[in-house]
Design a protein around this motif. Sequence first.
Motif, PDB file in Angstrom:
ATOM      1  N   THR A   1      -5.906   6.945  -5.348  1.00  0.00           N
ATOM      2  CA  THR A   1      -5.329   6.388  -4.119  1.00  0.00           C
ATOM      3  C   THR A   1      -5.580   7.256  -2.883  1.00  0.00           C
ATOM      4  O   THR A   1      -6.115   6.773  -1.877  1.00  0.00           O
ATOM      5  CB  THR A   1      -3.827   6.132  -4.296  1.00  0.00           C
TER       6      THR A   1
ATOM      7  N   SER B   1      -2.644   1.287 -14.726  1.00  0.00           N
ATOM      8  CA  SER B   1      -3.482   0.900 -13.581  1.00  0.00           C
ATOM      9  C   SER B   1      -3.213  -0.540 -13.163  1.00  0.00           C
ATOM     10  O   SER B   1      -3.141  -0.841 -11.962  1.00  0.00           O
ATOM     11  CB  SER B   1      -4.962   1.093 -13.918  1.00  0.00           C
TER      12      SER B   1
ATOM     13  N   GLU C   1       0.831  -1.208   0.000  1.00  0.00           N
ATOM     14  CA  GLU C   1       0.000   0.000   0.000  1.00  0.00           C
ATOM     15  C   GLU C   1       0.863   1.254   0.000  1.00  0.00           C
ATOM     16  O   GLU C   1       0.570   2.221  -0.711  1.00  0.00           O
ATOM     17  CB  GLU C   1      -0.944  -0.023   1.204  1.00  0.00           C
TER      18      GLU C   1
ATOM     19  N   VAL D   1       2.332   1.783  -3.509  1.00  0.00           N
ATOM     20  CA  VAL D   1       1.384   2.376  -4.463  1.00  0.00           C
ATOM     21  C   VAL D   1       1.254   3.876  -4.220  1.00  0.00           C
ATOM     22  O   VAL D   1       1.266   4.674  -5.176  1.00  0.00           O
ATOM     23  CB  VAL D   1       0.011   1.686  -4.369  1.00  0.00           C
TER      24      VAL D   1
ATOM     25  N   VAL E   1     -10.444   1.410 -10.278  1.00  0.00           N
ATOM     26  CA  VAL E   1      -9.670   2.542 -10.799  1.00  0.00           C
ATOM     27  C   VAL E   1     -10.052   2.822 -12.249  1.00  0.00           C
ATOM     28  O   VAL E   1     -10.215   3.981 -12.661  1.00  0.00           O
ATOM     29  CB  VAL E   1      -8.162   2.275 -10.677  1.00  0.00           C
TER      30      VAL E   1
ATOM     31  N   SER F   1      -5.726   8.500 -12.380  1.00  0.00           N
ATOM     32  CA  SER F   1      -5.220   7.194 -11.954  1.00  0.00           C
ATOM     33  C   SER F   1      -4.387   7.347 -10.687  1.00  0.00           C
ATOM     34  O   SER F   1      -4.276   6.414  -9.886  1.00  0.00           O
ATOM     35  CB  SER F   1      -4.395   6.536 -13.064  1.00  0.00           C
TER      36      SER F   1
ATOM     37  N   TRP G   1      -7.403  -3.336  -6.770  1.00  0.00           N
ATOM     38  CA  TRP G   1      -8.196  -2.131  -6.997  1.00  0.00           C
ATOM     39  C   TRP G   1      -8.400  -1.805  -8.474  1.00  0.00           C
ATOM     40  O   TRP G   1      -9.119  -0.864  -8.806  1.00  0.00           O
ATOM     41  CB  TRP G   1      -7.510  -0.908  -6.358  1.00  0.00           C
ATOM     42  N   THR G   2      -7.761  -2.540  -9.366  1.00  0.00           N
ATOM     43  CA  THR G   2      -7.650  -2.107 -10.765  1.00  0.00           C
ATOM     44  C   THR G   2      -8.997  -1.833 -11.414  1.00  0.00           C
ATOM     45  O   THR G   2      -9.174  -0.800 -12.077  1.00  0.00           O
ATOM     46  CB  THR G   2      -6.874  -3.158 -11.582  1.00  0.00           C
TER      47      THR G   2
ATOM     48  N   TYR H   1      -2.032  -1.236  -9.467  1.00  0.00           N
ATOM     49  CA  TYR H   1      -3.114  -1.616  -8.557  1.00  0.00           C
ATOM     50  C   TYR H   1      -3.459  -3.099  -8.516  1.00  0.00           C
ATOM     51  O   TYR H   1      -4.230  -3.511  -7.643  1.00  0.00           O
ATOM     52  CB  TYR H   1      -4.375  -0.823  -8.917  1.00  0.00           C
TER      53      TYR H   1
END
Length: 320
Positions: free
Chosen positions: A167, A236, A51, A54, A249, A163, A245-246, A240
């Motif tokens: 987050t 992405s 995390e 990212v 996103v 993108s 999460w992709t 991610y």
Amino acid sequence: MENNYLAINWNQIEDAIDKATWEKLTEQFWLDTRIPLSNDLADWRTLTLDEQDVVAKVFGGLTLLDTLQSQDGVAVLKPAIRTQQEEAVLNNIQFMESVHAKSYSSIFSTLNTPKEIAEIFEWTNNNEILQYKAQRINEIYQTGTPLQKKVASVFLESFLFYSGFYTPLYWLGHNKLPNVAEIIKLILRDESVHGTYIGYKFQLGFQELPAEEQEMMKGWIYETLYDLYENEEKYSHLLYDKLGWTDDVLVFLRYNANKALMNLGLDPLFPDTAADVNPVVMNGISTSTSNHDFFSQVGNGYLLGNVEAMEDSDYDFDFK
């Protein structure tokens, strides 16, 4: 005399949108030094290494794009200005893009070690997918027509940043990293005005084109957007996939791609709407601002000392 240098006269406005935009941008002026980022360190330490990675990389990418905007993206628009006031507005936009780029370094210096910061910039300056979108936009800036340059600017302001914006908005929706998110929300509010204003200027020029050239321009716009979206898909997935999460996103990206097209006065390309976006992220956008500055009691959303709540609609600057 034809060669006389002309003083700018704000009492004689050729386009009321120039004045309205100047007033909007100056009233929402801000600096990253007003946000106490160190208050987010406790939250930062609760994030997993993936995390944290990212967060670091999305801010590296955002730094690159804001650097492009501040160094090249505004300068290339100036030769095609319609009014002196427009150049003044662009000067304001250019300065704030530099503030945005600096803000990410403030975040890095708070959350990351010097070694980690060096690694973030090494990754940012050499990642092929990230570099593709910067170079693709810059290619248009350097070789495109005045209208194409405006399209590239709107795509960057209203689409390609998102993108990365996903987050911090996600973490804000989960009540984490609120001060980092304050900076992002201020940047979002600026970019909304930037994208809408430059899109408006595009529309003025587009309406002057013959019908055949308008159709050619539309074809180029949609082709360019789809090319950039394909690259954003790769970006992405790269960022991610490890967090799962992709898909969310990409919905957020398509929603904002449509908003970029709307800024240009064109029809949406994708079926996605605000209702399809992860509600946690939309909630992150619409959360009211906070007062975190212990000395001046100024938090995000301050208007020269005046704190106000920000809602999702605040990011849809409407000249009407």
